[in-house]
Design an enzyme around this catalytic site. Structure first.
Site, PDB file in Angstrom:
ATOM      1  N   LYS A 277      -0.661   8.113 108.808  1.00  0.00           N
ATOM      2  CA  LYS A 277      -1.713   9.087 108.505  1.00  0.00           C
ATOM      3  C   LYS A 277      -2.544   8.636 107.318  1.00  0.00           C
ATOM      4  CE  LYS A 277       0.306  13.262 110.216  1.00  0.00           C
ATOM      5  NZ  LYS A 277       1.377  14.085 109.704  1.00  0.00           N
TER       6      LYS A 277
ATOM      7  N   CYS B 142      18.055  11.855 103.902  1.00  0.00           N
ATOM      8  CA  CYS B 142      16.618  11.693 104.144  1.00  0.00           C
ATOM      9  C   CYS B 142      16.200  12.672 105.219  1.00  0.00           C
ATOM     10  CB  CYS B 142      16.281  10.267 104.577  1.00  0.00           C
ATOM     11  SG  CYS B 142      14.554  10.147 105.119  1.00  0.00           S
TER      12      CYS B 142
ATOM     13  N   CYS C 294      14.434  11.189 108.381  1.00  0.00           N
ATOM     14  CA  CYS C 294      15.333  10.635 109.403  1.00  0.00           C
ATOM     15  C   CYS C 294      16.332  11.669 109.898  1.00  0.00           C
ATOM     16  CB  CYS C 294      16.145   9.470 108.856  1.00  0.00           C
ATOM     17  SG  CYS C 294      15.192   8.030 108.400  1.00  0.00           S
TER      18      CYS C 294
ATOM     19  N   LYS D 283       1.091  -0.787 111.252  1.00  0.00           N
ATOM     20  CA  LYS D 283       1.902   0.370 111.549  1.00  0.00           C
ATOM     21  C   LYS D 283       0.987   1.593 111.532  1.00  0.00           C
ATOM     22  CE  LYS D 283       5.785   2.841 109.722  1.00  0.00           C
ATOM     23  NZ  LYS D 283       6.655   3.142 108.637  1.00  0.00           N
TER      24      LYS D 283
ATOM     25  N   HIS E 254       1.657  10.432 118.829  1.00  0.00           N
ATOM     26  CA  HIS E 254       0.745   9.289 118.782  1.00  0.00           C
ATOM     27  C   HIS E 254       1.058   8.358 119.947  1.00  0.00           C
ATOM     28  CE1 HIS E 254       4.006   6.948 117.115  1.00  0.00           C
ATOM     29  NE2 HIS E 254       4.078   7.696 116.021  1.00  0.00           N
TER      30      HIS E 254
ATOM     31  N   HIS F  49       4.661   7.345 120.816  1.00  0.00           N
ATOM     32  CA  HIS F  49       5.444   8.284 121.628  1.00  0.00           C
ATOM     33  C   HIS F  49       5.047   8.143 123.096  1.00  0.00           C
ATOM     34  CE1 HIS F  49       5.260  10.432 117.622  1.00  0.00           C
ATOM     35  NE2 HIS F  49       6.551  10.288 117.807  1.00  0.00           N
TER      36      HIS F  49
ATOM     37  N   CYS G 264      14.766   5.435 101.277  1.00  0.00           N
ATOM     38  CA  CYS G 264      15.012   5.321 102.715  1.00  0.00           C
ATOM     39  C   CYS G 264      14.195   4.155 103.271  1.00  0.00           C
ATOM     40  CB  CYS G 264      14.607   6.617 103.410  1.00  0.00           C
ATOM     41  SG  CYS G 264      14.355   6.392 105.178  1.00  0.00           S
TER      42      CYS G 264
ATOM     43  N   HIS H 200      11.250   5.603 105.490  1.00  0.00           N
ATOM     44  CA  HIS H 200      10.246   6.524 104.953  1.00  0.00           C
ATOM     45  C   HIS H 200       9.799   6.192 103.536  1.00  0.00           C
ATOM     46  CE1 HIS H 200      11.815   8.777 108.409  1.00  0.00           C
ATOM     47  NE2 HIS H 200      10.587   9.220 108.483  1.00  0.00           N
TER      48      HIS H 200
HETATM   49  N1  MSP Z   1      13.894  13.465 117.714  1.00  0.00           N
HETATM   50  C1  MSP Z   1      14.359  12.126 117.532  1.00  0.00           C
HETATM   51  C2  MSP Z   1      14.989  11.602 118.822  1.00  0.00           C
HETATM   52  C3  MSP Z   1      16.113  12.432 119.354  1.00  0.00           C
HETATM   53  S1  MSP Z   1      16.732  11.795 120.844  1.00  0.00           S
HETATM   54  C4  MSP Z   1      18.068  12.718 121.134  1.00  0.00           C
HETATM   55  C5  MSP Z   1      13.191  11.226 117.145  1.00  0.00           C
HETATM   56  N2  MSP Z   1      11.964  11.688 117.379  1.00  0.00           N
HETATM   57  S2  MSP Z   1      10.609  10.901 117.035  1.00  0.00           S
HETATM   58  O1  MSP Z   1       9.554  11.777 117.432  1.00  0.00           O
HETATM   59  O2  MSP Z   1      10.636  10.463 115.690  1.00  0.00           O
HETATM   60  O3  MSP Z   1      10.605   9.621 117.930  1.00  0.00           O
HETATM   61  C6  MSP Z   1      10.676   9.747 119.337  1.00  0.00           C
HETATM   62  C7  MSP Z   1      10.712   8.397 120.001  1.00  0.00           C
HETATM   63  O4  MSP Z   1       9.464   7.729 119.782  1.00  0.00           O
HETATM   64  C8  MSP Z   1      11.795   7.478 119.433  1.00  0.00           C
HETATM   65  O5  MSP Z   1      12.428   6.766 120.460  1.00  0.00           O
HETATM   66  C9  MSP Z   1      11.025   6.543 118.540  1.00  0.00           C
HETATM   67  O6  MSP Z   1      11.633   5.292 118.396  1.00  0.00           O
HETATM   68  C10 MSP Z   1       9.729   6.432 119.343  1.00  0.00           C
HETATM   69  N3  MSP Z   1       8.619   5.955 118.535  1.00  0.00           N
HETATM   70  C11 MSP Z   1       8.108   6.492 117.383  1.00  0.00           C
HETATM   71  N4  MSP Z   1       7.105   5.694 116.920  1.00  0.00           N
HETATM   72  C12 MSP Z   1       6.935   4.645 117.766  1.00  0.00           C
HETATM   73  C13 MSP Z   1       6.082   3.528 117.827  1.00  0.00           C
HETATM   74  N5  MSP Z   1       5.148   3.288 116.913  1.00  0.00           N
HETATM   75  N6  MSP Z   1       6.238   2.688 118.885  1.00  0.00           N
HETATM   76  C14 MSP Z   1       7.159   2.894 119.876  1.00  0.00           C
HETATM   77  N7  MSP Z   1       7.978   3.927 119.835  1.00  0.00           N
HETATM   78  C15 MSP Z   1       7.900   4.808 118.796  1.00  0.00           C
HETATM   79  O7  MSP Z   1      13.447  10.128 116.671  1.00  0.00           O
END
Ligand code: MSP
Length: 651
Positions: free
Chosen positions: A294, A125, A128, A291, A17, A20, A142, A145
């Protein structure tokens, strides 16, 4: 000079999304900035493909984990492409080389007596991928979640993380820039006042991970494996590692602070590897103040956004409007206003006015630079110092740096108003004014390139120049070339009109039970599962027997104000089509209860609505499907079906 920047690697358990995307764009701006400085940059990003969460998602999709991640990874690569993320390497933790390096570090730490075997029981969890202590849970759930964790008892390898507590605290205290912003640093220091426990770093309750040689029922804990991507991505311990390690900046989100500020540095200490210079913790992005989730149906797909608005607009908004150290919000209104003002108006107009005048007065040829007057010199003084901007960039104040660059762009626009070239009679003076504008546009293109790589290219192409490094973009009196005919850099965009259909929040529901309404002959009371249990009162008795309804996957308006029908509350309304004497319910047999139903391009908002509002929305039928304005109603996997003639009324 070498500059190494990383992002967190995403879990490819669902499509990415815009949150990311935000992180990748933030890191990309820094990577591009340092390249513009002529530095040797390595930008690493990728995906985190192991662990129980991925294994579970794969199973839900009826796929093997390997096939599942192979398919999902494409979305992440496509996102990076769409947003012009200029990574040097995209790592997947299922790559053999990565797995080898992860095990190498495991062995190295084990040989030093810092890994032992024990037994672990705790609340885990899966969302996480971590254990929680009683204290950390919020009402037994959690905090991220909102789900009760599973209790897991497992034989496990442990890493003696506790041994490094003192050294870690010392390091964080000695190097204030190690964890940034300060609020995050303080958060970690305060959590490190509690004793640090050893870390369970292997699992036996599932299989999808890096198997520990000689003890293959154990797979490496996904975080132990994943964190090591930051060095395996540099082919540890080879040449590239020697050149780029330690990382200058590791971008992560606030939810994974502990892993990066505590687990990661202690693993490195144990393996006798230098610590990164900085872990930068950015905030979270919300959409229209909410936030992304889905169930609300407000998850913004970065690829769709780019299709609609182009990468530059999105990059610019995220980098300019969001302060990285805080949470940020993407609202359509702010997005359209900001990008119209700064890109279409401010920057676009400057380019437009300059190129039009270069053609009108000099047939597109860049005129010679004559003697500079006070007004010209005053403008040149507003050119931002790239060293100062670099300082802001390195503090990840990309929004502040953009603000400074746009102040400069405003000065250039003001310069046109002040010099009034259209009134200038002296050809040489007129030439100098146009020259100054073209040259400043060349500088601007370099400064905005880290934010908007496509626009930067377009600008230099239009003024017959090339992008080089900041050094070569300093003001010169020797620039020559041909200015092309004016082209619009950014179209002005309108705020998309809201479709009334977006007020409906439709979901798939399974009918669990059908009972007669005790007070009304024509009504049933249905017990349904829409991801949660609800009850509906529906006037279907005339058309269906209870057995015909039970088990059906129907479509329900979930955000209708609950109403009492003959004394019984109806918490929503099911959708049925009616034509003549025939009534049929809408169905999505292959979709799960709770799944969102939507029409392409319209995002459901989820606020409560009244029946009168609903009644205004015209949904009808065509070719056995439910349609709105000619577009089918859809779940994630199928179109909503209804066996009735075309043109039936749905209500
Ligand atoms: N796989 C782990 C990270 C491992 S690093 C060795 C993970 N993945 S994640 O897909 O859940 O998140 C990836 C990154 O996207 C994280 O830094 C997370 O904080 C960031 N974000 C997820 N949702 C976000 C927002 N809504 N806004 C900004 N960043 C977001 O955690």
């Amino acid at each position: 000079m070498a500059y190494y920047i990383t992002t967190a690697i995403d879990y490819p358990n669902a499509k990415p999304h815009i949150g990311h995307g935000y992180e990748k764009v933030l890191a990309d701006a820094l990577a591009r900035w340092h390249r513009m400085r002529g530095e040797d940059v390595f930008y690493l990003t990728g995906v985190d493909e192991h662990g129980q969460k991925i294994e579970k998602s794969a199973e839900e999709h009826g796929k093997t984990p390997a096939a599942f991640v192979d398919e999902m990874v494409k979305h992440f690569i496509d996102m990076d492409k769409a947003l012009n993320v200029s990574y040097d390497r995209f790592i997947r933790t299922t790559e053999k080389e990565h797995e080898k390096i992860a095990l190498q570090i495991f062995e190295k730490v084990k040989e030093k007596g810092l890994i032992y075997k024990g037994e672990y029981e705790g609340a885990y969890c899966v969302g996480c991928e971590r254990f929680y202590t009683e204290k950390e849970l919020v009402e037994g759930k959690c905090p991220f979640h909102d789900k009760a964790p599973e209790t897991i008892k497992t034989e496990s390898y442990f890493f003696k993380m506790s041994q490094f507590q003192e050294a870690l605290v010392k390091h964080i205290e000695k190097y204030p820039e190690f964890i940034q912003p300060d609020t995050r640093r303080n958060e970690i220091l305060s959590r490190l006042k509690e004793p640090l426990r050893d870390l369970s770093i292997s699992r036996t309750n599932f299989k999808w991970g890096v198997k520990i040689p000689g003890d293959e029922k154990h797979v490496l804990y996904v975080w132990f494996d994943a964190l090591l991507n930051y060095i395996s991505g540099l082919d540890y311990p080879g040449e590239r590692f020697k050149k780029f390690w330690p990382a200058n900046c590791q971008q992560i989100g606030k939810d994974i602070l502990w892993f990066h500020a505590v687990i990661w540095p202690t693993i490195l200490m144990a393996a006798e590897i230098e610590l990164p210079r900085q872990i930068y913790v950015h905030g979270f992005l919300t959409v229209e103040g909410q936030k992304m989730s889905k169930s609300i149906g407000n998850v913004l797909d970065p690829i769709e956004l780019v299709k609609e608005y182009g990468a530059d607009r999105i990059r610019y908004f995220l980098l300019r409007d969001v302060s990285p150290k805080e949470d940020g919000d993407l609202s359509m209104k702010a997005f359209i206003e900001r990008t119209n003002a700064d890109l279409a108006d401010s920057l676009g107009n400057l380019l437009q006015r300059t190129t039009v005048m270069a053609h009108k007065y000099f047939e597109g040829k860049i005129p010679k630079c004559g003697e500079l007057k006070e007004v010209d010199k005053k403008l040149l003084e507003t050119i931002p110092d790239t060293e100062e901007l670099t300082k802001l960039m390195d503090e990840v104040q990309v929004n502040r740096a953009a603000e400074k660059i746009w102040e400069y762009i405003s000065h250039c626009n003001r310069y046109i108003n002040e010099t009034e070239p259209w009134k200038e009679k002296d050809q040489e003076r007129l030439g100098t004014i146009i020259y100054v504008l073209v040259e400043n546009l060349r500088i601007i293109a370099h400064l905005v390139q880290p934010y908007m790589p496509e626009a930067a290219e377009k600008i230099v192409r239009q003024i017959g120049q090339e992008l080089k490094t900041f050094k070569e973009a300093e003001f010169s009196t020797e620039t020559t070339g041909e200015v092309k005919k004016a082209e619009i850099l950014f179209e002005k965009k309108e705020l998309p009109e809201e479709d009334e259909f977006s007020r409906l929040n439709l979901k798939v529901a399974e009918i669990k039970d059908v009972k007669d309404h005790p007070e009304a002959d024509k009504l049933y009371v249905l017990e349904i599962d829409v991801g949660e249990k609800r009850q509906l009162v529906a006037g279907l008795k005339k058309y269906f027997k209870p057995e015909e309804l039970k088990g059906k996957h129907i479509i329900v308006v979930t955000n209708l104000k609950p109403a009492k029908l003959r004394g019984i509350e109806s918490q929503g309304m099911l959708l049925a089509a009616e034509k003549g004497d025939t009534v049929k319910v809408l169905e999505a047999p292959e979709s799960r209860p709770g799944e969102q139903v939507a029409v392409q391009g319209i995002k459901p908002k989820g606020e409560q609505i009244k029946y009168e509002d609903f009644a205004k929305i015209e949904i009808t039928t065509k070719d056995g499907k439910a349609v709105y304005k000619g577009k089918p109603l859809k779940t994630r996997t199928e179109e909503v079906k209804v066996k009735i003639e075309d043109g039936a009324k749905i209500r």
